[in-house]
Design a protein around this motif. Structure first.
Motif, PDB file in Angstrom:
ATOM      1  N   GLU A 227       0.754  -1.255  -0.003  1.00  0.00           N
ATOM      2  CA  GLU A 227       0.030  -0.037  -0.006  1.00  0.00           C
ATOM      3  C   GLU A 227       0.826   1.473   0.085  1.00  0.00           C
ATOM      4  OE1 GLU A 227      -2.659  -0.134   3.049  1.00  0.00           O
ATOM      5  OE2 GLU A 227      -4.069  -1.654   2.314  1.00  0.00           O
ATOM      6  N   ARG A 228       2.029   1.206   0.740  1.00  0.00           N
ATOM      7  CA  ARG A 228       2.924   2.412   0.682  1.00  0.00           C
ATOM      8  C   ARG A 228       3.801   2.442  -0.495  1.00  0.00           C
ATOM      9  NH1 ARG A 228       3.216   4.861   6.296  1.00  0.00           N
ATOM     10  NH2 ARG A 228       1.274   4.784   6.911  1.00  0.00           N
ATOM     11  N   ILE A 230       6.576   0.526  -0.729  1.00  0.00           N
ATOM     12  CA  ILE A 230       7.739   0.343  -0.564  1.00  0.00           C
ATOM     13  C   ILE A 230       8.202  -1.132  -1.040  1.00  0.00           C
ATOM     14  CG2 ILE A 230       9.225  -0.100   1.462  1.00  0.00           C
ATOM     15  CD1 ILE A 230       7.011   1.457   3.237  1.00  0.00           C
ATOM     16  N   ALA A 281       6.612   4.863   8.101  1.00  0.00           N
ATOM     17  CA  ALA A 281       7.613   4.690   6.855  1.00  0.00           C
ATOM     18  C   ALA A 281       6.888   4.926   5.671  1.00  0.00           C
ATOM     19  CB  ALA A 281       8.074   3.407   7.216  1.00  0.00           C
ATOM     20  N   HIS A 282       7.579   5.449   4.858  1.00  0.00           N
ATOM     21  CA  HIS A 282       7.323   5.464   3.511  1.00  0.00           C
ATOM     22  C   HIS A 282       8.513   5.336   2.482  1.00  0.00           C
ATOM     23  CE1 HIS A 282       3.593   7.934   4.861  1.00  0.00           C
ATOM     24  NE2 HIS A 282       3.167   7.537   3.929  1.00  0.00           N
ATOM     25  N   SER A 283       9.486   4.963   3.095  1.00  0.00           N
ATOM     26  CA  SER A 283      10.717   4.717   2.284  1.00  0.00           C
ATOM     27  C   SER A 283      11.529   3.374   2.828  1.00  0.00           C
ATOM     28  CB  SER A 283      11.767   5.947   2.530  1.00  0.00           C
ATOM     29  OG  SER A 283      12.147   6.015   3.839  1.00  0.00           O
ATOM     30  N   GLU A 348      -6.521   3.242   7.948  1.00  0.00           N
ATOM     31  CA  GLU A 348      -5.271   2.802   7.388  1.00  0.00           C
ATOM     32  C   GLU A 348      -4.357   2.174   8.127  1.00  0.00           C
ATOM     33  OE1 GLU A 348      -1.127   3.815   5.701  1.00  0.00           O
ATOM     34  OE2 GLU A 348      -1.894   4.475   7.736  1.00  0.00           O
ATOM     35  N   GLY A 350      -1.028   2.240   8.696  1.00  0.00           N
ATOM     36  CA  GLY A 350      -0.292   2.909   9.710  1.00  0.00           C
ATOM     37  C   GLY A 350      -0.789   3.358  10.932  1.00  0.00           C
TER      38      GLY A 350
END
Length: 383
Positions: A227-228, A230, A281-283, A348, A350
């Motif tokens: 979903e992100r 990554i 976290a998005h990376s 969501e 997160g």
């Protein structure tokens, strides 16, 4: 050799943990049914452990270890046979029964060969086989799930399970004299009595609370990464494994010299921070940082709680206590996966991780309360 054999057992099993939820989602499962992948497995494990805990009070270790490993191998082979969600979930229940058997007897066999004076350190080293399996294998499972078919993933998992059986068959097991001197006819089976060891119930209860919070990650980490956007989610497991391997022996020695409460509080706090880092976290970098924190915190927390549980238990009841401990893990993660699976349909992921982190705070508060209660009791005895 027991550690290496147990490592392959956990590798075989744990490489399926992050891949089964997205697989069952791909064949049409709902959010609740995805949660049931974890929950039904945990129910099966909890149901089987009182029986094996009872058997460990009077039976030799080797045949029980090999039967457990053999059952896990057999169940692993049947997963590709199902394209129907309800049948797949039934297989998970059966897999849980076998897992409950295997983890209980393997852990008890390890306790039998570790001196009491080095219980924390010894179980810390043994726990590396659990932690590395829990952390490295999911990375391998994710990679294989992405580059090959689900059937091939299962066959590789089964191959590791077969290697585990070969290794475990070479171990020189030590059965305690108290167990050798006990006959089955001298014991009365009580399901509740074999489910809970009263002398060490408190650290097991802390385990339930802590792993309940972790259940959201165990169930949704791969889906979270998708979903992100990554693409290197395996970094979470990789750095987790590295830091857990480095910190585990240190945590074990801390346990032996200073007792369990300080190290438990430290590990819970670091895990809490790691869960919040993961939620933002998005990376790939943030995923790696979260993995480092989880390796230091959660990677040392579980063996410390196990050592705390076993240190409060008589030798002939360690099978029951070990079963109770692992049931606490499965119950916590299973209930967490089920409840957070329902919540995941509305919020969501997160945010879901942030909500689940509150249970680590509850575990911290309960450990502090128990520590104060214990100190007060000791002062009263001295007076």
């Amino acid at each position: 050799m027991l550690m290496v054999g147990n490592l392959f057992t956990f590798m075989s099993f744990q490489m399926l943990i992050p891949t089964l939820p997205p697989y069952i989602k791909s064949i049409g499962a709902s959010g609740l049914e995805i949660g049931l992948v974890t929950a039904l497995f945990s129910i099966g494990a909890v149901l089987s452990r009182p029986f094996i805990g009872y058997m460990l009070e009077y039976k030799a270790r080797k045949p029980l270890v090999l039967i457990g490993a053999g059952m896990l191998l057999a169940v692993t082979f049947i997963y590709p046979l199902s394209q129907i969600v309800i049948v797949f979930l039934l297989f998970r229940l059966v897999h849980g029964l076998a897992w409950g058997w295997s983890t209980t007897v393997n852990g008890t066999a390890a306790v039998d060969v570790v001196p009491n004076s080095r219980l924390g350190e010894g179980m810390g080293y043994y726990g590396l086989s659990i932690t590395i399996g829990m952390i490295v294998a999911p990375s391998l499972g994710i990679f294989l799930y992405q580059v090959t078919s689900f059937s091939n993933l299962i066959y590789i998992s089964a191959s590791l399970g077969f290697i585990a059986i070969v290794l475990l068959s070479t171990v020189h097991y030590q059965t305690p004299e108290a167990v050798k001197d006990t006959k089955r006819e001298d014991l009365k089976f009580s399901y509740f009595g074999s489910l809970i060891e009263k002398s060490s119930w408190y650290p097991a209860f802390i385990t339930i609370i802590a792993t309940f919070g972790y259940g959201s990650i165990a169930t949704f980490i791969v889906i979270f990464g998708e979903e992100r956007g990554i693409d290197q989610i395996f970094l979470f497991y990789l750095f987790n494994a590295i830091m857990a391997s480095l910190s585990r022996p240190i945590a074990g020695k801390w346990f032996d010299t200073r007792g369990p409460r300080g190290i438990v509080l430290f590990c819970l706090a670091v895990t809490f921070v790691g869960m919040w880092v993961l939620s933002f976290a998005h990376s790939n970098l943030m995923i790696a940082v979260a993995g480092i924190l989880f390796g230091i915190g959660f990677g040392s927390l579980i063996p410390t709680l196990q050592s705390w549980t076993l240190s409060m238990t008589a030798a002939n009841r360690r099978g029951v206590a070990n079963g109770m401990f692992f049931s606490s893990i499965d119950l916590g993660i299973g209930l967490g996966g089920l409840i957070f699976g329902v919540l995941a349909q509305f919020i969501e992921l997160g945010t879901l991780f942030q909500i689940s982190s509150s249970f680590l705070i509850i575990a911290i508060v309960m450990t502090i309360i128990e520590s104060k209660r214990t100190k007060a009791s000791l002062r009263e005895r001295e007076a």
